[in-house]
Design a protein around this motif. Structure first.
Motif, mmCIF file in Angstrom:
data_model
loop_
_atom_site.group_PDB
_atom_site.id
_atom_site.type_symbol
_atom_site.label_atom_id
_atom_site.label_comp_id
_atom_site.label_asym_id
_atom_site.label_seq_id
_atom_site.Cartn_x
_atom_site.Cartn_y
_atom_site.Cartn_z
ATOM 1 N N GLY A 12 -11.446 26.752 -38.845
ATOM 2 C CA GLY A 12 -11.721 28.078 -38.294
ATOM 3 C C GLY A 12 -11.059 29.175 -39.106
ATOM 4 O O GLY A 12 -11.653 30.223 -39.369
ATOM 5 N N CYS A 13 -9.821 28.939 -39.527
ATOM 6 C CA CYS A 13 -9.101 29.926 -40.341
ATOM 7 C C CYS A 13 -9.722 30.061 -41.725
ATOM 8 O O CYS A 13 -9.790 31.158 -42.279
ATOM 9 N N LEU A 14 -10.183 28.936 -42.272
ATOM 10 C CA LEU A 14 -10.813 28.990 -43.593
ATOM 11 C C LEU A 14 -12.119 29.779 -43.540
ATOM 12 O O LEU A 14 -12.460 30.482 -44.490
ATOM 13 N N THR A 15 -12.843 29.677 -42.435
ATOM 14 C CA THR A 15 -14.097 30.435 -42.320
ATOM 15 C C THR A 15 -13.831 31.930 -42.207
ATOM 16 O O THR A 15 -14.725 32.731 -42.437
ATOM 17 N N LYS A 16 -12.602 32.305 -41.864
ATOM 18 C CA LYS A 16 -12.225 33.717 -41.771
ATOM 19 C C LYS A 16 -11.671 34.228 -43.108
ATOM 20 O O LYS A 16 -11.215 35.355 -43.196
ATOM 21 N N GLN A 69 -1.340 33.799 -45.517
ATOM 22 C CA GLN A 69 -1.659 33.859 -44.093
ATOM 23 C C GLN A 69 -1.753 32.456 -43.489
ATOM 24 O O GLN A 69 -1.264 32.211 -42.386
ATOM 25 N N LEU A 70 -2.364 31.526 -44.231
ATOM 26 C CA LEU A 70 -2.442 30.139 -43.758
ATOM 27 C C LEU A 70 -1.051 29.525 -43.635
ATOM 28 O O LEU A 70 -0.763 28.825 -42.663
ATOM 29 N N ASP A 71 -0.194 29.784 -44.618
ATOM 30 C CA ASP A 71 1.183 29.279 -44.556
ATOM 31 C C ASP A 71 1.885 29.794 -43.303
ATOM 32 O O ASP A 71 2.579 29.035 -42.614
ATOM 33 N N LEU A 72 1.709 31.071 -43.007
ATOM 34 C CA LEU A 72 2.337 31.647 -41.826
ATOM 35 C C LEU A 72 1.877 30.905 -40.570
ATOM 36 O O LEU A 72 2.680 30.590 -39.692
ATOM 37 N N GLU A 115 -6.846 39.993 -38.577
ATOM 38 C CA GLU A 115 -8.225 40.486 -38.605
ATOM 39 C C GLU A 115 -8.320 41.966 -38.230
ATOM 40 O O GLU A 115 -9.248 42.650 -38.656
ATOM 41 N N SER A 116 -7.366 42.452 -37.454
ATOM 42 C CA SER A 116 -7.386 43.848 -37.021
ATOM 43 C C SER A 116 -6.797 44.796 -38.058
ATOM 44 O O SER A 116 -6.792 46.004 -37.857
ATOM 45 N N GLN A 140 3.871 43.399 -40.788
ATOM 46 C CA GLN A 140 3.733 43.631 -39.354
ATOM 47 C C GLN A 140 3.446 42.332 -38.596
ATOM 48 O O GLN A 140 4.005 42.099 -37.526
ATOM 49 N N VAL A 141 2.565 41.496 -39.144
ATOM 50 C CA VAL A 141 2.234 40.237 -38.477
ATOM 51 C C VAL A 141 3.462 39.328 -38.441
ATOM 52 O O VAL A 141 3.772 38.730 -37.403
ATOM 53 N N LYS A 142 4.174 39.239 -39.552
ATOM 54 C CA LYS A 142 5.384 38.408 -39.592
ATOM 55 C C LYS A 142 6.441 38.907 -38.616
ATOM 56 O O LYS A 142 7.259 38.137 -38.135
ATOM 57 N N PHE A 143 6.406 40.196 -38.312
ATOM 58 C CA PHE A 143 7.355 40.795 -37.376
ATOM 59 C C PHE A 143 7.306 40.090 -36.023
ATOM 60 O O PHE A 143 8.334 39.813 -35.417
ATOM 61 N N TYR A 144 6.101 39.786 -35.541
ATOM 62 C CA TYR A 144 5.992 39.162 -34.217
ATOM 63 C C TYR A 144 5.635 37.682 -34.260
ATOM 64 O O TYR A 144 5.604 37.014 -33.225
ATOM 65 N N ALA A 145 5.370 37.141 -35.438
ATOM 66 C CA ALA A 145 4.973 35.732 -35.570
ATOM 67 C C ALA A 145 6.206 34.835 -35.556
ATOM 68 O O ALA A 145 6.739 34.467 -36.597
ATOM 69 N N ASP A 146 6.637 34.501 -34.364
ATOM 70 C CA ASP A 146 7.820 33.668 -34.176
ATOM 71 C C ASP A 146 7.494 32.650 -33.090
ATOM 72 O O ASP A 146 7.125 33.056 -31.977
ATOM 73 N N PRO A 147 7.620 31.355 -33.370
ATOM 74 C CA PRO A 147 7.279 30.342 -32.362
ATOM 75 C C PRO A 147 8.058 30.479 -31.050
ATOM 76 O O PRO A 147 7.626 29.976 -30.018
ATOM 77 N N LYS A 148 9.192 31.182 -31.070
ATOM 78 C CA LYS A 148 9.988 31.349 -29.852
ATOM 79 C C LYS A 148 9.455 32.464 -28.956
ATOM 80 O O LYS A 148 9.875 32.597 -27.814
#
Length: 172
Positions: free
Chosen positions: A65-69, A75-78, A97-98, A104-112
């Protein structure tokens, strides 16, 4: 599973069976056939499966799904080098996508951080909230409702939560 699908040819099924490949690679072979991937695209898919240690159909579906985007390797690594839930991954992909920057994405991309809180942080960023103003909400002390309330009070929210659907008029 794929033997029961009418759209996978007998030749492909025979090739999959003869390959003695791990189950996940056989699933990737079927997807490659179904999506019409070229050999180089299939090789890239296999390398990503190995890189991200994808071992099940759900992970494979998420990757495809990510590859089709057309997500970049960064981004895939993240997305795949951390242990995100599907809801968290959706919030990350939606931010990408937005048009949010990777910073900015890394700012909130935290598994916790919960997927809901990620989504609220993403909405704030999309609506102009500076990361410096949102950074306190990365703490466990705050939840998604706190982020939403802050963004609403500061004008960083896209709509009025108190508006009833019946209040909207048709544009016709």
């Amino acid at each position: 599973y794929y033997a029961h699908r009418e759209d996978v040819s007998d030749e492909v099924l025979a090739e999959m069976a003869a390959s003695n490949a791990p189950k996940i690679i056989m699933q990737a072979m079927a997807h490659a056939y179904l999506y019409g991937l070229e050999d180089t695209q299939f090789e890239h898919l296999v390398s990503l499966i190995e890189r991200y240690n994808i071992t099940d159909g759900h992970g494979l579906s998420s990757l495809i799904g990510c590859l089709t985007k057309n997500l970049t390797d960064e981004q895939l690594d993240l997305l795949f080098l951390e242990d995100f839930s599907p809801y968290q991954m959706d919030a990350i992909v939606l931010g990408i996508e937005s048009g949010l920057t990777m910073e900015q994405v890394k700012f909130y991309a935290d598994p916790k951080i919960s997927g809901g809180k990620m989504e609220e942080l993403m909405q704030g960023l999309l609506n102009g909230a500076p990361m410096s103003r949102l950074s306190k909400f990365l703490s466990d002390e705050y939840d998604e409702d706190d982020v939403r309330e802050f963004c609403w009070n500061e004008g960083y929210y896209p709509y009025d939560e108190d508006v009833d659907e019946d209040d909207w008029e048709d544009d016709e």
